[in-house]
Write an enzyme that holds these catalytic residues in place. Structure first.
Site, PDB file in Angstrom:
ATOM      1  N   HIS A  15     -67.718  67.107 -11.956  1.00  0.00           N
ATOM      2  CA  HIS A  15     -67.747  66.300 -13.181  1.00  0.00           C
ATOM      3  C   HIS A  15     -68.919  66.729 -14.060  1.00  0.00           C
ATOM      4  CE1 HIS A  15     -64.988  63.530 -11.091  1.00  0.00           C
ATOM      5  NE2 HIS A  15     -64.659  63.125 -12.301  1.00  0.00           N
TER       6      HIS A  15
ATOM      7  N   LYS B 103     -72.434  61.934 -15.458  1.00  0.00           N
ATOM      8  CA  LYS B 103     -71.810  60.968 -14.538  1.00  0.00           C
ATOM      9  C   LYS B 103     -72.864  60.366 -13.618  1.00  0.00           C
ATOM     10  CE  LYS B 103     -67.853  60.366 -11.449  1.00  0.00           C
ATOM     11  NZ  LYS B 103     -67.450  59.114 -12.111  1.00  0.00           N
TER      12      LYS B 103
HETATM   13  N1  LIG Z   1     -60.915  55.167 -14.078  1.00  0.00           N
HETATM   14  C1  LIG Z   1     -60.842  56.276 -14.822  1.00  0.00           C
HETATM   15  O1  LIG Z   1     -59.755  56.826 -15.071  1.00  0.00           O
HETATM   16  C2  LIG Z   1     -62.099  56.842 -15.417  1.00  0.00           C
HETATM   17  C3  LIG Z   1     -62.074  57.964 -16.240  1.00  0.00           C
HETATM   18  C4  LIG Z   1     -63.267  58.394 -16.824  1.00  0.00           C
HETATM   19  C5  LIG Z   1     -64.435  57.700 -16.574  1.00  0.00           C
HETATM   20  N2  LIG Z   1     -64.436  56.624 -15.736  1.00  0.00           N
HETATM   21  C6  LIG Z   1     -65.615  55.816 -15.504  1.00  0.00           C
HETATM   22  O2  LIG Z   1     -65.792  54.961 -16.627  1.00  0.00           O
HETATM   23  C7  LIG Z   1     -67.170  54.650 -16.793  1.00  0.00           C
HETATM   24  C8  LIG Z   1     -67.596  54.968 -18.241  1.00  0.00           C
HETATM   25  O3  LIG Z   1     -67.436  56.338 -18.487  1.00  0.00           O
HETATM   26  P1  LIG Z   1     -67.838  56.988 -19.903  1.00  0.00           P
HETATM   27  O4  LIG Z   1     -67.645  58.432 -19.719  1.00  0.00           O
HETATM   28  O5  LIG Z   1     -67.165  56.287 -21.026  1.00  0.00           O
HETATM   29  O6  LIG Z   1     -69.422  56.638 -19.947  1.00  0.00           O
HETATM   30  P2  LIG Z   1     -70.389  56.609 -21.198  1.00  0.00           P
HETATM   31  O7  LIG Z   1     -71.773  56.679 -20.644  1.00  0.00           O
HETATM   32  O8  LIG Z   1     -69.969  57.603 -22.230  1.00  0.00           O
HETATM   33  O9  LIG Z   1     -70.168  55.144 -21.832  1.00  0.00           O
HETATM   34  C9  LIG Z   1     -70.600  53.952 -21.193  1.00  0.00           C
HETATM   35  C10 LIG Z   1     -70.619  52.845 -22.224  1.00  0.00           C
HETATM   36  O10 LIG Z   1     -70.920  51.614 -21.551  1.00  0.00           O
HETATM   37  C11 LIG Z   1     -71.899  50.920 -22.312  1.00  0.00           C
HETATM   38  N3  LIG Z   1     -72.615  49.998 -21.439  1.00  0.00           N
HETATM   39  C12 LIG Z   1     -73.522  50.278 -20.470  1.00  0.00           C
HETATM   40  N4  LIG Z   1     -73.971  49.117 -19.930  1.00  0.00           N
HETATM   41  C13 LIG Z   1     -73.311  48.118 -20.559  1.00  0.00           C
HETATM   42  C14 LIG Z   1     -73.328  46.706 -20.436  1.00  0.00           C
HETATM   43  N5  LIG Z   1     -74.139  46.080 -19.574  1.00  0.00           N
HETATM   44  N6  LIG Z   1     -72.495  45.970 -21.212  1.00  0.00           N
HETATM   45  C15 LIG Z   1     -71.681  46.575 -22.108  1.00  0.00           C
HETATM   46  N7  LIG Z   1     -71.636  47.908 -22.290  1.00  0.00           N
HETATM   47  C16 LIG Z   1     -72.441  48.667 -21.513  1.00  0.00           C
HETATM   48  C17 LIG Z   1     -72.777  52.022 -22.911  1.00  0.00           C
HETATM   49  O11 LIG Z   1     -73.507  51.552 -24.024  1.00  0.00           O
HETATM   50  C18 LIG Z   1     -71.681  53.011 -23.317  1.00  0.00           C
HETATM   51  O12 LIG Z   1     -71.116  52.625 -24.561  1.00  0.00           O
HETATM   52  C19 LIG Z   1     -67.910  55.440 -15.711  1.00  0.00           C
HETATM   53  O13 LIG Z   1     -68.108  54.596 -14.595  1.00  0.00           O
HETATM   54  C20 LIG Z   1     -66.923  56.548 -15.359  1.00  0.00           C
HETATM   55  O14 LIG Z   1     -67.097  57.027 -14.037  1.00  0.00           O
HETATM   56  C21 LIG Z   1     -63.293  56.197 -15.163  1.00  0.00           C
END
Ligand SMILES: NC(=O)c1ccc[n+]([C@@H]2O[C@H](COP(=O)([O-])OP(=O)(O)OC[C@H]3O[C@@H](n4cnc5c(N)ncnc54)[C@H](O)[C@@H]3O)[C@@H](O)[C@H]2O)c1
Length: 245
Positions: free
Chosen positions: A135, A139
């Site tokens: 990844h 991450k």
């Molecule tokens: N299930 C899936 O298919 C899948 C796919 C991709 C990513 N993910 C997971 O999704 C999550 C997010 O990934 P991303 O790439 O968008 O991350 P990212 O870091 O780009 O975005 C995270 C967002 O969450 C916000 N955030 C953090 N703490 C917060 C809180 N307490 N309250 C509200 N908002 C908050 C941040 O400000 C940011 O906008 C990760 O855990 C990743 O592993 C899952």
């Protein structure tokens, strides 16, 4: 459909793009700096989609239950609290959808993984079994939620494997791994959206299956599909309920 996006990072933005193309309305965007009254804002939405960080997911899901808004969660790395989420969802008669991976392709890959593991149970000569996930460098959790799901599926089917152990990609498999161990290697490289490899090696050959995401669209459109599907339902759901695999 009125959507609340909890987490407006890479995934939140990818979901918004597809949601707007499908004529949904995004009524709330929450990131870690959000200062408004999230509970009253959430009540204006038909569904919430939560992609934040491992330490934020649990609290956000609970807020959705309190606001009586169905919630689709994709955040990984918080599953030690899953039992509590499931219990609360049922007690409060709310709706919760979770997948460690919303890509349809990955869910097909999960089925392939289960079938292959079932076949491999009887073939002891494949004495090196491992998962390698790659990844992007941002991450926060390792191994990935998808790698853990793949590992659980393998462990349930191959009796000779007794433990799962996590390794960094730098560790050399031949020097560290025991025969009864399923090794999970994690690499963090550049902006890779997500690659998962499952490999079985014998003295004579190897079998490998790979899923490689090219971008985040597959995850985002799967999460949106789950959001469209869960509106009007109560209970706890996953991709198995959504897809006929
Ligand atoms: N299930 C899936 O298919 C899948 C796919 C991709 C990513 N993910 C997971 O999704 C999550 C997010 O990934 P991303 O790439 O968008 O991350 P990212 O870091 O780009 O975005 C995270 C967002 O969450 C916000 N955030 C953090 N703490 C917060 C809180 N307490 N309250 C509200 N908002 C908050 C941040 O400000 C940011 O906008 C990760 O855990 C990743 O592993 C899952």
């Amino acid at each position: 459909m009125k959507i609340a996006l909890i987490g407006y990072g890479k995934m939140g933005k990818a979901i918004e793009e597809i949601a707007l193309q499908k004529n949904h309305e995004v009524v709330l965007k929450v990131d870690e700096h959000f200062a408004g009254d999230i509970l009253s804002e959430l009540k204006k939405a038909d569904v919430a989609i939560e992609f934040t960080s491992p330490d934020a997911a649990f609290g956000n899901i609970m807020k959705c239950f309190e606001a009586t808004v169905p919630v689709v969660c994709g955040t990984t790395g918080w599953l030690d609290k899953m039992d509590e989420v499931v219990r609360t969802c049922k007690e409060k008669n709310q709706a919760f959808f979770y997948s460690s991976n919303y890509s349809i392709g990955v869910n097909i890959f999960f089925e392939l993984n289960k079938n292959l593991a079932g076949m491999m149970n009887g073939h002891q000569q494949y004495d090196e079994v491992f998962i390698h996930e790659v990844h992007h460098v941002h991450k926060l959790d390792a191994p990935s939620g998808t790698a853990i799901t793949l590992a659980d599926q393998i462990m349930e089917r191959i009796q000779r494997l007794k433990t799962r152990r996590n390794y960094s990609a730098q560790e050399k498999i031949s020097t560290v791994k025991r025969e009864d161990e399923l090794a999970v290697f994690s690499s963090r490289e550049g902006e890779v959206p997500g690659t998962h490899i499952v490999k079985y090696i014998s003295g004579d050959d190897e079998i490998e299956i790979i899923h490689k995401a090219f971008n985040r669209r597959g995850f985002a459109s799967g999460a949106l599909l789950a959001a469209e599907w869960i509106v009007g339902k109560k209970g706890v759901y996953g991709m198995k309920d959504l897809l006929n695999l």
